[in-house]
Each structure stands twice: as structure tokens, then as C-alpha cells.
Enzyme design. Structure first.
Site, PDB file in Angstrom:
ATOM      1  N   ASP A  68     -16.041  17.566 -52.562  1.00 56.13           N
ATOM      2  CA  ASP A  68     -16.319  17.607 -51.129  1.00 56.13           C
ATOM      3  C   ASP A  68     -16.480  19.035 -50.615  1.00 56.13           C
ATOM      4  OD1 ASP A  68     -16.400  14.847 -50.533  1.00 56.13           O
ATOM      5  OD2 ASP A  68     -14.224  14.739 -50.647  1.00 56.13           O
ATOM      6  N   ARG A 152       7.111  32.832 -41.355  1.00 54.45           N
ATOM      7  CA  ARG A 152       7.714  32.748 -40.038  1.00 54.45           C
ATOM      8  C   ARG A 152       6.767  31.984 -39.113  1.00 54.45           C
ATOM      9  NH1 ARG A 152      11.737  36.753 -39.047  1.00 54.45           N
ATOM     10  NH2 ARG A 152      11.271  36.654 -36.813  1.00 54.45           N
ATOM     11  N   THR A 182     -10.654  13.570 -42.101  1.00 53.58           N
ATOM     12  CA  THR A 182     -10.147  12.946 -43.332  1.00 53.58           C
ATOM     13  C   THR A 182      -9.735  13.993 -44.361  1.00 53.58           C
ATOM     14  OG1 THR A 182     -12.420  12.775 -44.161  1.00 53.58           O
ATOM     15  CG2 THR A 182     -11.515  10.850 -43.043  1.00 53.58           C
TER      16      THR A 182
END
Length: 285
Positions: A68, A152, A182
Site C-alpha cells: 500500500d 515526552r 484504514t
């Protein structure tokens, strides 16, 4: 018809798929182009080699072979030149792919024009400092602002015009398109959006709050995000997983609707929700 093949052909399996694609398309009288960087790998097949972005300029259809990530990169670049993208799954999930590696015969449908086209909206992300755009990118999946080198939390604030939409301490913020809903946003707990919606999703990464949830906004909204850290820890902006852009402390990250739309070729009759069920819920290809 002219096709440009874009893939990491240093991977043997991807190279084999590319060779099969060339053989089929060439037998149908199509011109097939490759990147010059792959000349030493497939130079025995053709002399049609181009530099990017020439590959997108000369073709009718850009073929992305890989996972993808490859399809997102190719579709985004092709969109700038108004070209179609055909994804062939040479990776794992292949959620955006129209064809699996064992379905190359479906390329005949593409040659004959027997396919549909899905348009996907994209994000335009800009880093603005002192009123000047110092960096910009177009995103098909998402723009992610995240903490730098220190583990942090960072303070994120997002406004739309005069309205404050979100203020949260977190590891980062994902600003996603429906296509990207997705991907990383889903992994961070965001909702799945149908790709035909004109919306963006704002999802916090590991927020320090029990009430922080994703927000869906209209893609016509212009979002301005500021980032503040209590140490010398500059945040970064990553667009579709590309090289990170440093966000200066006094800068604004502006998210708006891109003027470009990715155009993905769809051959098989499966709808979006069937693909979600098969590839994400059940983990099948």
C-alpha cells in the site's frame, strides 16, 4: 496505450511480477516504461526508460507494484499529472491494490477499458513560519505531527477559523483522509470512513486523557495546528511516511483540501466494505 511501471525492483518477487506485467502488456501492443534506475534489472526487456517525473508525464496509466505504501506514493504523484493509477499487490495487505499477483489476466480488462475509476481526496499540508510557507506536501493517506527525539508528551492545539476544535497532550496527531482512515489512524483507534466521503479525521496518538476521541471534520474546513513542547524537542511532520519535516516552535501546520485527487483503477466488483472485511477483519488477500 502507454503504461509506466513504478516499483522497487530490487526485490526479487516484485521484479518477477514486473516482468510478467511487461510480457502481458507487450503482447497486446502496449508500450511499457520503467525508471532509469531499474535499467540494469530489466534492460533485457525494453529500452523505454525515463526519469521521474517523466514516467508520469508519458503514460496513460501508472502501475504501482508493491504494498500500500507504493500505491499511495504512485497514486499521489500520478494525481499531480492527472493520470490513473493501477495497484498490483506485491506486498502484504494490498488494501489499495486492484489486482493480486495471481490475477494479472485482469490487465486485459484495463487494456479494453473495462474498469471503473475511484477518486480519492487528498490533504495539502503546509508548515508556516512568520507568515511564510517553509514546507508543503500533498497526502493521500495522512499528515502526522509527532514528538521529536524525547519520549515526552507534546501539547497540540487545532483551530478551524475562530473555533478551537481540539487541545490535547499526546505523542502526536494524525490528520487523515478517508483513504488513510484504514491505515495509521485506524491503528490509533480512529474510525473507518468510506472513501467517497469529503471528510478528514483527527486522531490523537496516545493522548493523556480519558476523553480524547477522534473528530471527523468536513474537508472544506481549513485546520491550523500549533505544537508546543516544554523541552527543546522540536516536533516533526510526516506526510504519507515520507521524510519528516521539522516543525519550528512558533510555526503553524495548516491542513486543507488538496486541489488534486488520486484516481485509482477498480476492476473487481468488490465494494469497500467487502474489502475491509476480507483484508482488515479477516486478514485475507
Amino acid at each position: 496505450m502507454i503504461f509506466s511501471v513504478i516499483a522497487d525492483l530490487t526485490k526479487k518477487e516484485t521484479e518477477l511480477i514486473a516482468r510478467d506485467v511487461f510480457t502481458l502488456l507487450d503482447s497486446k501492443g502496449c508500450k511499457v516504461c520503467f525508471s532509469v534506475k531499474n535499467k540494469y534489472l530489466v534492460g533485457d526487456l525494453t529500452n523505454n526508460f525515463y526519469y521521474e517525473p517523466e514516467l508520469y508525464q508519458v503514460c496513460d496509466i501508472a502501475i504501482a507494484i508493491g504494498g500500500d505504501g507504493t500505491t499511495v506514493k504512485v497514486a499521489k504523484n500520478a494525481a499531480i499529472y492527472g493520470k490513473l493509477t493501477l495497484g498490483i499487490n506485491g506486498g502484504r495487505l494490498g488494501f489499495l491494490s486492484a489486482v493480486e499477483r495471481n490475477e494479472l489476466d485482469l490487465l486485459n480488462d484495463v487494456i479494453e477499458g473495462n474498469f471503473k475509476t475511484e477518486e480519492r481526496i487528498m490533504i495539502k499540508a503546509e508548515v508556516i513560519e512568520d507568515g511564510k510557507v517553509i514546507a508543503s506536501a500533498h497526502c493521500l493517506n495522512d499528515a502526522v505531527a509527532s514528538r521529536g527525539d524525547f519520549a515526552r508528551l507534546v501539547d497540540f492545539s487545532i483551530n478551524s477559523g475562530e473555533r478551537e476544535l481540539l487541545s490535547v497532550r499526546a505523542d502526536g496527531i494524525i490528520l487523515s483522509t478517508p483513504t488513510g482512515s484504514t491505515a495509521y489512524s485506524l491503528a490509533a483507534g480512529g474510525p473507518i470512513l468510506s472513501p467517497d466521503l469529503n471528510s478528514f479525521v483527527i486522531t490523537a496518538i496516545c493522548p493523556h486523557s480519558l476523553m480524547a476521541r477522534s473528530i471527523v471534520v468536513n474537508s472544506s474546513d481549513v485546520l491550523d495546528m500549533t505544537v508546543h513542547s516544554d523541552v527543546s524537542n522540536l516536533a516533526i511532520l510526516t506526510c504519507d511516511g515520507d521524510k519528516p519535516i521539522v516543525i519550528p516552535n512558533d510555526a503553524i501546520v495548516r491542513i486543507s483540501l488538496s486541489e488534486y485527487k488520486a484516481r485509482l483503477i477498480k476492476i473487481k466488483p468488490e465494494n469497500f466494505y467487502e474489502i475491509v472485511k476480507k483484508k482488515i477483519i479477516e486478514g485475507r488477500v
